[in-house]
Write a protein that holds these residues in place. Structure first.
Motif, PDB file in Angstrom:
ATOM      1  N   ARG A  21       0.837  -1.207   0.000  1.00 29.71           N
ATOM      2  CA  ARG A  21       0.000   0.000   0.000  1.00 29.71           C
ATOM      3  C   ARG A  21       0.866   1.249   0.000  1.00 29.71           C
ATOM      4  O   ARG A  21       0.634   2.189  -0.773  1.00 29.71           O
ATOM      5  N   LEU A  22       1.898   1.273   0.844  1.00 32.54           N
ATOM      6  CA  LEU A  22       2.791   2.434   0.916  1.00 32.54           C
ATOM      7  C   LEU A  22       3.525   2.646  -0.405  1.00 32.54           C
ATOM      8  O   LEU A  22       3.631   3.775  -0.897  1.00 32.54           O
ATOM      9  N   ILE A  23       4.030   1.574  -0.972  1.00 31.73           N
ATOM     10  CA  ILE A  23       4.740   1.683  -2.249  1.00 31.73           C
ATOM     11  C   ILE A  23       3.801   2.164  -3.345  1.00 31.73           C
ATOM     12  O   ILE A  23       4.124   3.076  -4.100  1.00 31.73           O
ATOM     13  N   ASN A  24       2.620   1.563  -3.417  1.00 32.94           N
ATOM     14  CA  ASN A  24       1.693   1.899  -4.495  1.00 32.94           C
ATOM     15  C   ASN A  24       0.992   3.236  -4.296  1.00 32.94           C
ATOM     16  O   ASN A  24       0.330   3.723  -5.223  1.00 32.94           O
ATOM     17  N   HIS A  82      14.559  -5.024   4.300  1.00 31.80           N
ATOM     18  CA  HIS A  82      13.664  -4.137   5.044  1.00 31.80           C
ATOM     19  C   HIS A  82      12.977  -4.934   6.146  1.00 31.80           C
ATOM     20  O   HIS A  82      12.252  -5.891   5.862  1.00 31.80           O
ATOM     21  N   TYR A  83      13.208  -4.536   7.370  1.00 32.74           N
ATOM     22  CA  TYR A  83      12.633  -5.270   8.505  1.00 32.74           C
ATOM     23  C   TYR A  83      11.699  -4.410   9.340  1.00 32.74           C
ATOM     24  O   TYR A  83      11.415  -4.729  10.476  1.00 32.74           O
ATOM     25  N   GLY A  84      11.201  -3.332   8.781  1.00 30.66           N
ATOM     26  CA  GLY A  84      10.257  -2.482   9.495  1.00 30.66           C
ATOM     27  C   GLY A  84      10.860  -1.135   9.813  1.00 30.66           C
ATOM     28  O   GLY A  84      11.933  -0.793   9.354  1.00 30.66           O
ATOM     29  N   LEU A  89      11.295   5.188   6.811  1.00 33.85           N
ATOM     30  CA  LEU A  89      12.451   4.328   6.586  1.00 33.85           C
ATOM     31  C   LEU A  89      12.294   3.550   5.282  1.00 33.85           C
ATOM     32  O   LEU A  89      13.240   3.430   4.502  1.00 33.85           O
ATOM     33  N   LEU A  90      11.117   3.033   5.029  1.00 34.13           N
ATOM     34  CA  LEU A  90      10.862   2.302   3.788  1.00 34.13           C
ATOM     35  C   LEU A  90      11.176   3.179   2.581  1.00 34.13           C
ATOM     36  O   LEU A  90      11.912   2.775   1.673  1.00 34.13           O
TER      37      LEU A  90
END
Length: 103
Positions: A21-24, A82-84, A89-90
């Protein structure tokens, strides 16, 4: 600028849903998810990608297998662990992976 294709690999469905969702939400990015090594490798072979994001839930052996596969087939594609840590951060991890690359 073309859309940046991001392959996300992880075994936690809720986390995967959030990351995608964040990426898209970024119009210039398109994320696709894979929940296993086999699915990730199959997707990698079938669809172009610019960044690979490996998330939590994989064993160390699975993580190593994927990194070795991706790096041996297309070493120019960045693989990000990526671990959160939240959306900031993402985004920073993806932007850093894309730094200096042209598409």
């Amino acid at each position: 600028m073309d859309t940046i294709q991001i392959l996300v690999v992880g075994k936690h469905p809720e986390i995967m849903q959030t990351i995608l969702r964040l990426i898209n939400n970024k119009p210039e990015w398109n994320g696709v998810g894979a929940s296993s090594c086999d699915e990730a490798i199959s997707t990698f072979k079938e669809q172009p990608c610019n960044v690979i994001l490996i998330g939590a839930g994989l064993t160390q052996a699975e993580n190593d297998e994927l990194c070795l596969f991706f790096n041996s087939h297309k070493p120019n594609i960045p693989v990000v662990q990526h671990y959160g840590g939240g959306s900031g951060l993402l985004y920073a991890e993806v932007f850093e992976a894309l730094a200096g690359k042209s598409f």
